[in-house]
Design a protein around this motif. Structure first.
Motif, PDB file in Angstrom:
ATOM      1  N   SER A  46     -14.508   8.759 -16.291  1.00 32.02           N
ATOM      2  CA  SER A  46     -14.080   9.436 -14.963  1.00 32.02           C
ATOM      3  C   SER A  46     -12.639   9.986 -15.497  1.00 32.02           C
ATOM      4  O   SER A  46     -12.130   9.718 -16.650  1.00 32.02           O
ATOM      5  N   PRO A  47     -12.256  11.013 -14.445  1.00 31.94           N
ATOM      6  CA  PRO A  47     -11.066  11.668 -14.840  1.00 31.94           C
ATOM      7  C   PRO A  47      -9.792  10.861 -14.515  1.00 31.94           C
ATOM      8  O   PRO A  47      -9.974   9.920 -13.801  1.00 31.94           O
ATOM      9  N   VAL A  48      -8.924  11.061 -15.321  1.00 35.64           N
ATOM     10  CA  VAL A  48      -7.359  10.419 -15.196  1.00 35.64           C
ATOM     11  C   VAL A  48      -6.652  11.589 -14.298  1.00 35.64           C
ATOM     12  O   VAL A  48      -6.144  12.249 -14.893  1.00 35.64           O
ATOM     13  N   LYS A  56     -12.387  18.293 -28.633  1.00 35.01           N
ATOM     14  CA  LYS A  56     -13.146  19.587 -29.011  1.00 35.01           C
ATOM     15  C   LYS A  56     -13.528  20.319 -27.470  1.00 35.01           C
ATOM     16  O   LYS A  56     -13.472  21.527 -27.886  1.00 35.01           O
ATOM     17  N   ARG A  57     -13.619  19.704 -26.471  1.00 32.22           N
ATOM     18  CA  ARG A  57     -13.934  20.352 -25.453  1.00 32.22           C
ATOM     19  C   ARG A  57     -12.937  20.042 -23.937  1.00 32.22           C
ATOM     20  O   ARG A  57     -12.360  18.752 -24.018  1.00 32.22           O
ATOM     21  N   PRO A  58     -13.019  20.931 -23.169  1.00 28.51           N
ATOM     22  CA  PRO A  58     -12.076  20.383 -21.841  1.00 28.51           C
ATOM     23  C   PRO A  58     -12.714  19.408 -20.971  1.00 28.51           C
ATOM     24  O   PRO A  58     -13.979  19.238 -21.020  1.00 28.51           O
ATOM     25  N   SER A  59     -12.011  18.823 -20.331  1.00 29.51           N
ATOM     26  CA  SER A  59     -12.219  17.776 -19.228  1.00 29.51           C
ATOM     27  C   SER A  59     -13.550  18.160 -18.358  1.00 29.51           C
ATOM     28  O   SER A  59     -14.263  17.390 -18.129  1.00 29.51           O
ATOM     29  N   THR A  60     -13.170  19.377 -17.831  1.00 31.66           N
ATOM     30  CA  THR A  60     -14.462  19.813 -16.894  1.00 31.66           C
ATOM     31  C   THR A  60     -15.693  19.799 -17.561  1.00 31.66           C
ATOM     32  O   THR A  60     -16.883  19.374 -16.700  1.00 31.66           O
ATOM     33  N   GLU A  61     -15.905  19.977 -18.739  1.00 28.36           N
ATOM     34  CA  GLU A  61     -17.076  20.086 -19.560  1.00 28.36           C
ATOM     35  C   GLU A  61     -17.460  18.599 -19.569  1.00 28.36           C
ATOM     36  O   GLU A  61     -18.765  18.150 -19.266  1.00 28.36           O
ATOM     37  N   TRP A  62     -16.574  17.805 -20.004  1.00 30.11           N
ATOM     38  CA  TRP A  62     -17.121  16.314 -20.239  1.00 30.11           C
ATOM     39  C   TRP A  62     -17.425  15.803 -18.968  1.00 30.11           C
ATOM     40  O   TRP A  62     -18.424  14.766 -18.725  1.00 30.11           O
ATOM     41  N   LEU A  63     -16.826  16.154 -17.948  1.00 34.46           N
ATOM     42  CA  LEU A  63     -17.141  15.408 -16.535  1.00 34.46           C
ATOM     43  C   LEU A  63     -18.009  15.694 -16.091  1.00 34.46           C
ATOM     44  O   LEU A  63     -19.019  15.122 -15.376  1.00 34.46           O
ATOM     45  N   LEU A 114     -20.948  13.765 -17.625  1.00 29.56           N
ATOM     46  CA  LEU A 114     -20.651  12.335 -17.986  1.00 29.56           C
ATOM     47  C   LEU A 114     -20.445  11.695 -16.706  1.00 29.56           C
ATOM     48  O   LEU A 114     -20.927  10.512 -16.324  1.00 29.56           O
ATOM     49  N   GLU A 115     -19.618  12.258 -15.718  1.00 30.77           N
ATOM     50  CA  GLU A 115     -19.044  11.752 -14.562  1.00 30.77           C
ATOM     51  C   GLU A 115     -20.091  10.992 -13.727  1.00 30.77           C
ATOM     52  O   GLU A 115     -19.690   9.769 -13.044  1.00 30.77           O
ATOM     53  N   ILE A 126      -9.840  11.716 -20.172  1.00 32.60           N
ATOM     54  CA  ILE A 126     -10.920  11.218 -19.523  1.00 32.60           C
ATOM     55  C   ILE A 126     -10.764   9.482 -19.544  1.00 32.60           C
ATOM     56  O   ILE A 126     -10.480   9.314 -21.053  1.00 32.60           O
ATOM     57  N   ALA A 127     -11.135   8.929 -18.942  1.00 30.66           N
ATOM     58  CA  ALA A 127     -11.260   7.301 -18.919  1.00 30.66           C
ATOM     59  C   ALA A 127     -12.601   6.742 -19.306  1.00 30.66           C
ATOM     60  O   ALA A 127     -13.697   7.351 -18.646  1.00 30.66           O
ATOM     61  N   VAL A 128     -12.893   6.361 -20.571  1.00 32.69           N
ATOM     62  CA  VAL A 128     -14.128   5.911 -21.245  1.00 32.69           C
ATOM     63  C   VAL A 128     -14.308   4.387 -21.067  1.00 32.69           C
ATOM     64  O   VAL A 128     -13.552   3.747 -21.585  1.00 32.69           O
TER      65      VAL A 128
END
Length: 369
Positions: free
Chosen positions: A302-304, A284-291, A294-295, A238-240
């Motif tokens: 944002s997702p890379v 610790k968490r998959p991108s789907t959860e973070w997005l 936060l997205e 993920i891009a932060v």
């Protein structure tokens, strides 16, 4: 010669000498905006119709530029053109009898666009080179990549950013001047010059003492822990980018960083420590959860995505940022115009006879609808 265009440059006529990289990309920009562009290719060119995407929207004609009769036919085509694009080494067009002095004498309004890496003058002008060489001498390559080694940024910074886009903007300015004055001119677009322009913000920061001459040590080069990419548990990144304090506060709370993080954030000497703390949380968490978290917030996350994934992102799908044409997923024209919409036009699959191109341009110019 092809489907009538409706973009803001409809009626504009451009001769493009087929080349590689930034020159055809610039010609594609003109064609997308409605210009009537004709490509001149060598009879022995391979493939016959190059550039399946960046060659879209304009017919190709073959011309043996070693044949005086065909050179004269190309000159006649240029007599009816508003502009010309070529990307050969300095002196090549002059040796072919198609240099700017000769063509401007015949067509004083002609805007003659020249796309090179080093420019038309200077001690490197006649040398071979590629994007990595052109951006190396500008300071751009040294600023990009991990701390241990410079990383070529594809050919986005040089060929297309510092090259093609500056050629397009320069030619548009020269075309406006020609409309006012009746006088054309040469546009010398050098990738090294344009890349230096792209580095303006870095020069601003350096002049203010806010730029370190090493990679991963600055705000926008991956040095700041709040402006980089982090790996997630599923292997995606993920891009932060929450640069502003209020956006970072949203990010901090969402990922579970303590309030003391702000003290680390403010001092670049603490950036490596903070980056490690954020990385340990994100993994610790998959991108789907973070997005999902936060997205769609002001946390600037944002997702890379790779090229295939990008074409499927809901935002880009909603904006129709990609089009399907000739069996290919392609970038849609940009930017967008409210009154004179642009359109990606198909790439003609047949070679157009040079004589037909000349006859077509002898007719009345089309106008935008």
């Amino acid at each position: 010669m092809s489907k009538p265009a409706t973009g803001p440059l409809a009626g504009l006529r451009i001769v493009e000498f087929v080349g590689l990289g930034p020159a055809p990309f610039a010609a594609m920009q003109f064609a997308d905006m409605g210009a009537d562009v004709v490509r001149i290719a060598r009879p022995d060119a391979t493939p016959k119709i190059p550039d399946p995407i960046s060659g879209r929207g304009r017919p190709t004609v073959e011309a043996d530029l070693k044949n005086p009769d065909q050179v004269e036919m190309v000159r006649k085509l240029c007599d009816g053109a508003d502009a010309l694009i070529e990307g050969f080494r300095p002196g090549v067009m002059e040796r072919l009898g198609l240099g700017p002095d000769f063509l401007l004498e015949r067509n004083p309004r002609l805007v003659y666009g020249r796309m090179t890496g080093w420019g038309q003058t200077g001690p490197m002008a006649a040398c071979a080179g590629h994007d990595i060489n052109y951006i190396a001498i500008t300071g751009a390559l040294a600023a990009i990549g991990p701390a241990g080694s410079p990383m070529p940024p594809l050919n986005l910074v040089g060929d297309f950013g510092g090259g093609a886009m500056f050629l397009v903007s320069g030619m548009l300015a020269a075309l406006l001047s020609a409309q006012r004055t009746g006088a054309g001119q040469v546009v010398d677009a050098a990738i090294c010059d344009g890349t230096i322009q792209l580095m303006t913000m870095a020069h601003d920061l350096a002049s203010a003492g806010q730029w370190q001459p090493r990679r991963e040590a600055n705000l926008l080069d991956g040095g700041a822990p709040y402006y980089c990419a982090y790996e997630c548990a599923d292997g995606m990144h993920i891009a932060v980018g929450p640069i502003e304090p209020q956006f970072f506060e949203l990010f901090r709370q969402a990922v579970g960083l303590d309030e003391a993080t702000h003290a680390l954030r403010a001092d670049p000497r603490n950036w490596p420590t903070l980056k490690d703390k954020i990385a340990a949380l994100i993994i610790k968490r998959p991108s789907t959860e973070w997005l999902a978290l936060l997205e769609h917030s002001d946390a600037c996350v944002s997702p890379v995505l790779d090229l295939h994934q990008a074409a499927q992102h809901p935002h880009l799908v909603a904006r129709e940022s990609f089009v399907q044409m000739d069996g290919l997923t392609q970038p849609a024209p940009a930017p967008r115009f409210s009154a004179t919409p642009t359109e990606a036009r198909p790439r003609p699959h047949d070679i157009m006879p040079l004589a037909d191109a000349i006859r077509a341009w002898a007719q009345e110019r089309p106008t935008s609808s």
